[in-house]
Write a protein that holds these residues in place. Sequence first.
Motif, PDB file in Angstrom:
ATOM      1  N   TRP A  99       0.802  -1.222   0.000  1.00  8.70           N
ATOM      2  CA  TRP A  99       0.000   0.000   0.000  1.00  8.70           C
ATOM      3  C   TRP A  99       0.836   1.273   0.000  1.00  8.70           C
ATOM      4  CZ3 TRP A  99      -4.739   0.587  -1.556  1.00  8.70           C
ATOM      5  CH2 TRP A  99      -5.522  -0.560  -1.666  1.00  8.70           C
ATOM      6  N   GLY A 100       2.104   1.177   0.287  1.00 12.67           N
ATOM      7  CA  GLY A 100       2.979   2.349   0.159  1.00 12.67           C
ATOM      8  C   GLY A 100       3.072   2.809  -1.286  1.00 12.67           C
ATOM      9  N   TYR A 101       2.898   1.880  -2.208  1.00  7.38           N
ATOM     10  CA  TYR A 101       2.841   2.200  -3.641  1.00  7.38           C
ATOM     11  C   TYR A 101       1.396   2.433  -4.079  1.00  7.38           C
ATOM     12  CZ  TYR A 101       2.566   1.408  -8.669  1.00  7.38           C
ATOM     13  OH  TYR A 101       2.276   1.529  -9.999  1.00  7.38           O
ATOM     14  N   HIS A 102       0.519   1.465  -3.735  1.00  3.90           N
ATOM     15  CA  HIS A 102      -0.847   1.493  -4.253  1.00  3.90           C
ATOM     16  C   HIS A 102      -1.659   2.685  -3.757  1.00  3.90           C
ATOM     17  CE1 HIS A 102      -0.467  -2.264  -6.317  1.00  3.90           C
ATOM     18  NE2 HIS A 102      -0.134  -2.910  -5.206  1.00  3.90           N
ATOM     19  N   GLY A 103      -1.528   3.042  -2.500  1.00  3.13           N
ATOM     20  CA  GLY A 103      -2.306   4.159  -1.957  1.00  3.13           C
ATOM     21  C   GLY A 103      -2.065   5.453  -2.724  1.00  3.13           C
ATOM     22  N   PRO A 104      -0.824   5.909  -2.812  1.00  2.00           N
ATOM     23  CA  PRO A 104      -0.561   7.132  -3.584  1.00  2.00           C
ATOM     24  C   PRO A 104      -0.937   6.985  -5.061  1.00  2.00           C
ATOM     25  CG  PRO A 104       1.289   6.652  -2.152  1.00  2.00           C
ATOM     26  CD  PRO A 104       0.360   5.460  -2.087  1.00  2.00           C
ATOM     27  N   ARG A 105      -0.693   5.817  -5.630  1.00  2.00           N
ATOM     28  CA  ARG A 105      -1.009   5.609  -7.054  1.00  2.00           C
ATOM     29  C   ARG A 105      -2.496   5.782  -7.296  1.00  2.00           C
ATOM     30  NH1 ARG A 105      -2.046   5.972 -11.382  1.00  2.00           N
ATOM     31  NH2 ARG A 105      -1.620   4.688 -13.174  1.00  2.00           N
ATOM     32  N   LEU A 106      -3.322   5.202  -6.462  1.00  2.00           N
ATOM     33  CA  LEU A 106      -4.770   5.338  -6.616  1.00  2.00           C
ATOM     34  C   LEU A 106      -5.230   6.765  -6.340  1.00  2.00           C
ATOM     35  CD1 LEU A 106      -5.910   2.014  -4.923  1.00  2.00           C
ATOM     36  CD2 LEU A 106      -5.986   2.568  -7.373  1.00  2.00           C
ATOM     37  N   ALA A 107      -4.661   7.381  -5.324  1.00  2.00           N
ATOM     38  CA  ALA A 107      -5.054   8.745  -4.960  1.00  2.00           C
ATOM     39  C   ALA A 107      -4.642   9.766  -6.013  1.00  2.00           C
ATOM     40  CB  ALA A 107      -4.448   9.117  -3.607  1.00  2.00           C
ATOM     41  N   LEU A 108      -3.568   9.510  -6.732  1.00  2.00           N
ATOM     42  CA  LEU A 108      -3.084  10.466  -7.731  1.00  2.00           C
ATOM     43  C   LEU A 108      -3.781  10.342  -9.087  1.00  2.00           C
ATOM     44  CD1 LEU A 108       0.730  10.510  -6.944  1.00  2.00           C
ATOM     45  CD2 LEU A 108      -0.945  12.327  -6.549  1.00  2.00           C
ATOM     46  N   GLN A 109      -4.567   9.301  -9.295  1.00  2.00           N
ATOM     47  CA  GLN A 109      -5.213   9.126 -10.595  1.00  2.00           C
ATOM     48  C   GLN A 109      -6.091  10.324 -10.977  1.00  2.00           C
ATOM     49  OE1 GLN A 109      -4.062   6.720 -12.296  1.00  2.00           O
ATOM     50  NE2 GLN A 109      -5.379   6.568 -14.071  1.00  2.00           N
ATOM     51  N   PRO A 110      -6.869  10.920 -10.067  1.00  2.00           N
ATOM     52  CA  PRO A 110      -7.618  12.122 -10.459  1.00  2.00           C
ATOM     53  C   PRO A 110      -6.701  13.261 -10.924  1.00  2.00           C
ATOM     54  CG  PRO A 110      -8.524  11.220  -8.451  1.00  2.00           C
ATOM     55  CD  PRO A 110      -7.246  10.464  -8.720  1.00  2.00           C
ATOM     56  N   LEU A 111      -5.525  13.383 -10.320  1.00  2.00           N
ATOM     57  CA  LEU A 111      -4.577  14.399 -10.763  1.00  2.00           C
ATOM     58  C   LEU A 111      -4.101  14.112 -12.186  1.00  2.00           C
ATOM     59  CD1 LEU A 111      -2.783  16.880 -10.218  1.00  2.00           C
ATOM     60  CD2 LEU A 111      -1.087  15.301  -9.269  1.00  2.00           C
ATOM     61  N   ILE A 112      -3.875  12.841 -12.503  1.00  2.00           N
ATOM     62  CA  ILE A 112      -3.448  12.458 -13.852  1.00  2.00           C
ATOM     63  C   ILE A 112      -4.561  12.763 -14.857  1.00  2.00           C
ATOM     64  CG2 ILE A 112      -2.792  10.493 -15.302  1.00  2.00           C
ATOM     65  CD1 ILE A 112      -1.446   9.326 -12.724  1.00  2.00           C
ATOM     66  N   ILE A 113      -5.793  12.513 -14.473  1.00  2.00           N
ATOM     67  CA  ILE A 113      -6.937  12.841 -15.335  1.00  2.00           C
ATOM     68  C   ILE A 113      -6.987  14.346 -15.573  1.00  2.00           C
ATOM     69  CG2 ILE A 113      -9.471  12.851 -15.459  1.00  2.00           C
ATOM     70  CD1 ILE A 113      -9.318  10.164 -13.812  1.00  2.00           C
ATOM     71  N   TRP A 114      -6.889  15.129 -14.493  1.00  2.00           N
ATOM     72  CA  TRP A 114      -6.893  16.584 -14.617  1.00  2.00           C
ATOM     73  C   TRP A 114      -5.722  17.060 -15.482  1.00  2.00           C
ATOM     74  CZ3 TRP A 114      -2.883  19.731 -13.033  1.00  2.00           C
ATOM     75  CH2 TRP A 114      -3.096  21.094 -13.203  1.00  2.00           C
ATOM     76  N   TRP A 115      -4.553  16.483 -15.295  1.00  2.00           N
ATOM     77  CA  TRP A 115      -3.355  16.889 -16.028  1.00  2.00           C
ATOM     78  C   TRP A 115      -3.581  16.744 -17.537  1.00  2.00           C
ATOM     79  CZ3 TRP A 115       2.050  14.346 -14.793  1.00  2.00           C
ATOM     80  CH2 TRP A 115       3.075  15.109 -15.353  1.00  2.00           C
TER      81      TRP A 115
END
Length: 139
Positions: A99-115
């Motif tokens: 989850w040290g990888y998965h948590g941030p990865r999942l949370a950042l997906q909206p930022l990637i969409i916005w980007w």
Amino acid sequence: MRSWTIARSMLAAVYTLAGIMHLTRPAGFVAITPHWVPSPEMMVMFTGFAELAGAMGLMFPPTRRAAGMGLAIYALCVWPANFNHALNDIPINGMHLGWGYHGPRLALQPLIIWWGLWAGGITDWPIRRRRAARQRHER
């Protein structure tokens, strides 16, 4: 170089790398594809080409908006694979990422969409560009 141009170029570089990885090392992407997705190998190949096309499209004003929208939709559509990877703890090359990888990865997906939307000039929220600058990049 303006910050918008740098951010757009960075997103194009990230998607270029991701597209190359999807096409040259598909096994990890196939492994995390949810069971309900038909033809996972074909889908991973298709997504690699989509990433490369979107990255290239961001670099040319006539295709920039379509590429930005396409990459935003793409990022939304692959989110289930990221959830599948995390929730089912699917190892990649024998490695469990945790989850040290998965948590941030999942949370950042909206930022990637916005980007994608921002890089394509579809939105300028919350980082506003001057109207003249926006009109210049759309030409």
